[in-house]
Design an enzyme around this catalytic site. Sequence first.
Site, PDB file in Angstrom:
ATOM      1  N   TYR A 244      -1.864   7.646  -2.966  1.00  0.00           N
ATOM      2  CA  TYR A 244      -0.647   7.966  -2.216  1.00  0.00           C
ATOM      3  C   TYR A 244       0.050   9.174  -2.837  1.00  0.00           C
ATOM      4  CZ  TYR A 244      -1.391   3.449  -0.038  1.00  0.00           C
ATOM      5  OH  TYR A 244      -1.954   2.404   0.650  1.00  0.00           O
TER       6      TYR A 244
ATOM      7  N   ALA B  89      -4.902  -4.304  -5.486  1.00  0.00           N
ATOM      8  CA  ALA B  89      -6.212  -3.721  -5.225  1.00  0.00           C
ATOM      9  C   ALA B  89      -7.045  -3.631  -6.497  1.00  0.00           C
ATOM     10  CB  ALA B  89      -6.061  -2.340  -4.591  1.00  0.00           C
TER      11      ALA B  89
ATOM     12  N   GLN C   2      -3.681   8.594   1.487  1.00  0.00           N
ATOM     13  CA  GLN C   2      -2.893   8.470   2.703  1.00  0.00           C
ATOM     14  C   GLN C   2      -2.765   9.878   3.285  1.00  0.00           C
ATOM     15  OE1 GLN C   2      -1.747   7.329   5.464  1.00  0.00           O
ATOM     16  NE2 GLN C   2      -0.526   5.672   4.570  1.00  0.00           N
TER      17      GLN C   2
ATOM     18  N   LYS D 204      -6.585   0.959 -10.805  1.00  0.00           N
ATOM     19  CA  LYS D 204      -7.742   0.823  -9.904  1.00  0.00           C
ATOM     20  C   LYS D 204      -8.927   1.625 -10.423  1.00  0.00           C
ATOM     21  CE  LYS D 204      -5.220   1.899  -6.214  1.00  0.00           C
ATOM     22  NZ  LYS D 204      -4.790   2.115  -4.811  1.00  0.00           N
TER      23      LYS D 204
ATOM     24  N   TYR E 200      -9.677  -2.840   8.280  1.00  0.00           N
ATOM     25  CA  TYR E 200      -9.549  -4.298   8.189  1.00  0.00           C
ATOM     26  C   TYR E 200      -8.108  -4.638   8.514  1.00  0.00           C
ATOM     27  CZ  TYR E 200     -11.001  -8.755   5.935  1.00  0.00           C
ATOM     28  OH  TYR E 200     -11.378 -10.055   5.657  1.00  0.00           O
TER      29      TYR E 200
ATOM     30  N   ARG F  24      -5.322  -3.102  -1.070  1.00  0.00           N
ATOM     31  CA  ARG F  24      -4.453  -4.277  -1.153  1.00  0.00           C
ATOM     32  C   ARG F  24      -4.222  -4.861   0.239  1.00  0.00           C
ATOM     33  NH1 ARG F  24       1.926  -4.819  -1.959  1.00  0.00           N
ATOM     34  NH2 ARG F  24       1.680  -4.352   0.235  1.00  0.00           N
TER      35      ARG F  24
ATOM     36  N   GLU G  26     -13.016   7.680  10.039  1.00  0.00           N
ATOM     37  CA  GLU G  26     -12.579   6.280  10.016  1.00  0.00           C
ATOM     38  C   GLU G  26     -12.356   5.750  11.428  1.00  0.00           C
ATOM     39  OE1 GLU G  26      -9.851   4.933   6.915  1.00  0.00           O
ATOM     40  OE2 GLU G  26      -8.502   4.323   8.552  1.00  0.00           O
TER      41      GLU G  26
ATOM     42  N   SER H  53     -16.031  12.391   6.096  1.00  0.00           N
ATOM     43  CA  SER H  53     -16.165  11.044   6.661  1.00  0.00           C
ATOM     44  C   SER H  53     -15.149  10.837   7.769  1.00  0.00           C
ATOM     45  CB  SER H  53     -15.987   9.997   5.558  1.00  0.00           C
ATOM     46  OG  SER H  53     -14.806  10.236   4.806  1.00  0.00           O
TER      47      SER H  53
ATOM     48  N   HIS I  96     -11.398  13.224   4.809  1.00  0.00           N
ATOM     49  CA  HIS I  96     -11.608  11.930   5.455  1.00  0.00           C
ATOM     50  C   HIS I  96     -10.699  11.886   6.682  1.00  0.00           C
ATOM     51  CE1 HIS I  96     -12.508   7.610   5.755  1.00  0.00           C
ATOM     52  NE2 HIS I  96     -11.219   7.417   5.985  1.00  0.00           N
TER      53      HIS I  96
ATOM     54  N   ASP J  70      -1.924  -5.082   4.050  1.00  0.00           N
ATOM     55  CA  ASP J  70      -0.557  -5.434   4.445  1.00  0.00           C
ATOM     56  C   ASP J  70      -0.422  -6.931   4.632  1.00  0.00           C
ATOM     57  OD1 ASP J  70       0.245  -2.725   4.565  1.00  0.00           O
ATOM     58  OD2 ASP J  70      -0.691  -2.534   6.542  1.00  0.00           O
TER      59      ASP J  70
ATOM     60  N   HIS K  47     -13.833  -1.674   5.074  1.00  0.00           N
ATOM     61  CA  HIS K  47     -12.622  -1.890   4.302  1.00  0.00           C
ATOM     62  C   HIS K  47     -12.566  -3.363   3.906  1.00  0.00           C
ATOM     63  CE1 HIS K  47     -10.083   1.776   5.773  1.00  0.00           C
ATOM     64  NE2 HIS K  47     -11.374   2.067   5.714  1.00  0.00           N
TER      65      HIS K  47
ATOM     66  N   ALA L 286      -4.339  -6.356   9.171  1.00  0.00           N
ATOM     67  CA  ALA L 286      -3.393  -6.988   8.251  1.00  0.00           C
ATOM     68  C   ALA L 286      -3.725  -8.461   8.069  1.00  0.00           C
ATOM     69  CB  ALA L 286      -1.968  -6.839   8.788  1.00  0.00           C
TER      70      ALA L 286
ATOM     71  N   PHE M 171       4.708   5.666  12.883  1.00  0.00           N
ATOM     72  CA  PHE M 171       3.758   5.218  11.872  1.00  0.00           C
ATOM     73  C   PHE M 171       4.062   5.857  10.518  1.00  0.00           C
ATOM     74  CE2 PHE M 171      -0.537   5.293   9.850  1.00  0.00           C
ATOM     75  CZ  PHE M 171      -0.671   3.916   9.718  1.00  0.00           C
TER      76      PHE M 171
END
Length: 287
Positions: free
Chosen positions: A141, A119, A172, A161, A46, A103, A14, A12, A262, A105, A73, A48, A212
């Site tokens: 993560y 989440a 991530q 979750k 989506y 969840r 993004e 996939s 992904h 930011d 998202h 923040a 980042f």
Amino acid sequence: MQSQQKFKPRYSFEFFPPKTDEGWKKLQKERDELAKRKPDFFSVTYGAGGSTRERTIDTVLQLHRQGISTAPHLSCIGSTKEAMDDLLTLYKNEGIQRIVALRGDLPSGMGSSGAFRYASDLVRHIREHSGQHFLIEVAAYPEFHPQGPSASKDFDFFKQKVECGANSAITQYFYNIDAYFSFIDECEKQGIDIPVVPGIMPITNYSKLARFSDMCGAEIPRWIRWKLEGYGDDSESIVKFGEEVVSKLCERLIQAGAPGLHFYTLNQSAPSLAIWDNLGLKSPIEF
């Protein structure tokens, strides 16, 4: 890694929602190139606090109507239950079948997180609202969430979750493959039996990547940092080295049985496709 080897690999890409008409035209070109590889789905981020809500919806629906499954998202932060229900109903009616539940930011100055604190709360609500209609992706993560109180507590959040109804997870990005293997080992010890798909970030700009990564808690191994720093402003060498490093990472992941990849494209098709082609993931993919 045995638990992951049984899942059918899926691939996939993004995107983030463009801000301008020019940005949309560019995204269309990138989307057309990526679509030639017949990915399993696209996902759309989506902002923040829901800052890109309308642009995310528009982008999701336009891409979805062009023939490739698209996963929006959804973020807890800043959302009411009523607004979330409206979104879920809209996406369900449009034939969207996959959701990435996060969840999100909390933007600077926003005092409240909204109706959903975690989440897992959002995953539970999606199930209560829409039953099993949506395949729900959640975040994982391998190197632990930067805001997590501890490594064990961070993993507990992930487990919650899954228990609330997540179908699969996207990690991530990471460059330390042992972190992913360790995360899967922990999943197996705790009886978590869903696909955990590695998130892949191509390396094209060292300064942006370093900034980042420091924010999101993704480690850039020291040897990679030194190499990238040594290239200075030589962007061509940075891209070439980055492609080699990430291609080898992906190759090892696939050989170990990772259930797909992904790609975080940053709305640029070329870096992800270079890695794709290096891996020999020829079109069409059989899913």
